[in-house]
Write an enzyme that holds these catalytic residues in place. Structure first.
Site, PDB file in Angstrom:
ATOM      1  CE  LYS A 136      53.830 -64.422  -6.048  1.00 30.97           C
ATOM      2  NZ  LYS A 136      52.621 -63.740  -5.501  1.00 30.97           N
TER       3      LYS A 136
HETATM    4  C1  LIG Z   1      52.514 -62.451  -5.312  1.00 32.65           C
HETATM    5  C2  LIG Z   1      51.188 -61.838  -5.510  1.00 32.65           C
HETATM    6  C3  LIG Z   1      51.050 -60.492  -5.889  1.00 32.65           C
HETATM    7  C4  LIG Z   1      52.240 -59.575  -6.033  1.00 32.65           C
HETATM    8  O1  LIG Z   1      53.039 -59.907  -7.157  1.00 32.65           O
HETATM    9  P1  LIG Z   1      54.519 -59.337  -7.279  1.00 32.65           P
HETATM   10  O2  LIG Z   1      55.051 -59.918  -8.537  1.00 32.65           O
HETATM   11  O3  LIG Z   1      55.273 -59.802  -6.056  1.00 32.65           O
HETATM   12  O4  LIG Z   1      54.415 -57.853  -7.305  1.00 32.65           O
HETATM   13  C5  LIG Z   1      49.786 -59.988  -6.137  1.00 32.65           C
HETATM   14  N1  LIG Z   1      48.693 -60.757  -5.986  1.00 32.65           N
HETATM   15  C6  LIG Z   1      48.768 -62.047  -5.611  1.00 32.65           C
HETATM   16  C7  LIG Z   1      47.522 -62.821  -5.437  1.00 32.65           C
HETATM   17  C8  LIG Z   1      50.023 -62.640  -5.367  1.00 32.65           C
HETATM   18  O5  LIG Z   1      50.088 -63.913  -4.996  1.00 32.65           O
END
Ligand SMILES: *Cc1c(COP(=O)(O)O)cnc(C)c1O
Length: 439
Positions: free
Chosen positions: A117
């Site tokens: 993210k």
């Molecule tokens: C947020 C997150 C996801 C999921 O991603 P999305 O874009 O919401 O589908 C998967 N793995 C980790 C470690 C995350 O922080």
């Protein structure tokens, strides 16, 4: 050498819930979501020319980010500013590692908060800074987090002028380390601990956007993947993964561990821009409403189940409408490109164990679920399989150690954080309580 240097191209968006309503890039980014909680979609998704794909294996991650962003965002941002935003957002590597002939892992966790993210949050922070530089305004970013979004957003926006960040997280449902990352920054970052689940957090954020009184007092926006500026930069690393793979005639299968489906939607956008990914795997934990839809054609949002892969504990994924929109709401078309796969808790555990024993690779539960998706749809040496590893195993150390029987090394960047004091405001899942904190 720019792709569209012959005329000024302005990017526009439309509202999925009301397609006659359109918005500029600046408005779509600063507002996040349009009226009636409708998501913004680009009116046009450009296809990159063959010359770009011929050069792809020789390009660096920031070079790819710049060219892909330039094609999508048009001339709303000068080349020099866009280059700077991309360079700052992508200041860490995203290596593709080969585990065997048909299995590769794309490590997305080398950013400052150790989850993928960081890519979206840092790019978005750059765009906000750019769009707000001449507006003497204060924007409040309200963000619901199941664990990793909050810390990535807090880190990316910390100390940014004109921005306050308010994070809502479900009490007791994020890991200890995640909680410390959320609640110890201070400054322009406030953490609210909600006595409810992640879907409650998301619901309250949506409610805040629709609340007339709040919107009189504050300029509210979101940094969840409902915001296109958070979602779109995630498409850069799909291009970079294929750049690292090099030229190949084998069909490429990419497995994406998914919760709100922002990451997968970014991959679908990359494909729409011409990136030759043959099949995506929508890999989930026991929150499997999307894999069910892909199989049956019926979408039924469900109550959230709590799992060890907590960043994917989402019963009603935000970006599912965008995925459908990309396929003209046709179940036949979407299920051709995307296969669903989901893991129980025991299977997630097994997948971590298998990665460790077969490859000596220690994965976090989210990445392990994506790996399981690759195996589950049955790829062979006729394919190149890539799974996305979205978080550093240290973020989920207890689960990883239990599965692999091997201690997880805590990276230096995180070690000190566990000793810091948590500061949060506790509220019940009642909208009036949130309002009080915000005003
Ligand atoms: C947020 C997150 C996801 C999921 O991603 P999305 O874009 O919401 O589908 C998967 N793995 C980790 C470690 C995350 O922080």
């Amino acid at each position: 050498m720019y792709l569209y240097n012959f005329e000024f191209l302005q990017m526009t968006f439309y509202n999925i819930s009301n397609p006659s309503e359109t918005a500029s890039l600046k408005n779509a980014v600063l507002k996040s979501i349009s009226s009636e909680s409708g998501l913004f979609m680009p009116t046009n998704i450009p296809v990159l020319p063959k010359a770009f794909f011929d050069r792809l294996p020789s390009l660096s991650l920031p070079e790819i980010g710049f060219e892909v962003a330039k094609a999508m965002l048009g001339d709303d941002i000068s080349d020099a500013d866009l280059r700077q935003i991309v360079d700052q957002a992508l200041s860490f590597d995203i290596p593709l590692k080969k585990l065997d002939e048909q299995t590769h892992v794309l490590e997305l966790f080398h950013g400052p908060t150790l989850a993928f993210k960081d890519v979206g949050a840092r790019f978005m922070a750059g765009l906000f800074e750019y769009f707000l530089q001449n507006d003497n305004k204060e924007v409040t970013i309200l963000v619901a987090t199941s664990g990793d979004t909050g810390s990535a957003v807090a880190n990316a926006f910390y100390d940014k002028k004109g921005v306050k960040v308010v994070i809502l997280y479900p009490s007791g449902k994020v890991s200890n380390l995640q909680e410390k990352q959320l609640t110890t920054m201070g400054g322009n970052i406030t953490a609210i601990e909600l006595q409810g689940n992640f879907d409650d957090c998301q619901k309250m954020v949506k409610q805040a956007f629709g609340d007339a009184e709040l919107n009189q007092h504050l300029i509210l926006t979101s940094a969840n993947s409902i915001n296109f500026a958070r979602l779109f930069p995630q498409s850069f690393y799909y291009f970079y993964a294929l750049a690292q793979l090099g030229k190949t005639d084998k069909p490429i299968v990419v497995s994406v561990p998914s919760g709100n489906f922002g990451n997968l939607t970014a991959g679908l956008i990359a494909k729409r821009m011409g990136l030759p990914i043959h099949t995506f795997i929508a890999a989930t934990n026991s929150n499997h409403s999307v894999p069910d839809y892909l199989k049956t054609g019926t979408f039924t949002p469900a109550e959230t189940h709590y799992t060890i892969s907590n960043a994917m504990d989402v019963g009603n994924p935000n970006n599912f409408p965008r995925m459908l929109e990309l396929y003209g709401k046709s179940h036949t078309s979407i299920s051709k490109d995307i296969k669903g796969h989901w893991c129980s808790e025991a299977q997630s555990h097994e997948a971590m164990k298998e990665l460790q024993s077969q490859y000596g690779y220690q994965a976090d539960p989210h990445g392990a679920i994506a790996y399981s998706g690759l195996k589950g749809v049955g790829i062979s040496e006729a394919h190149h399989g890539i799974f996305l590893e979205t978080a550093h195993p240290a973020k989920f150390a207890d689960a990883v150690e239990a599965a692999t029987g091997k201690a997880v090394e805590i990276p230096k960047a995180l070690a000190g954080i566990l000793d810091l004091e948590k500061k949060s405001i506790r509220i019940k899942p009642e909208f009036e309580q949130l309002k009080e904190v915000l005003i």
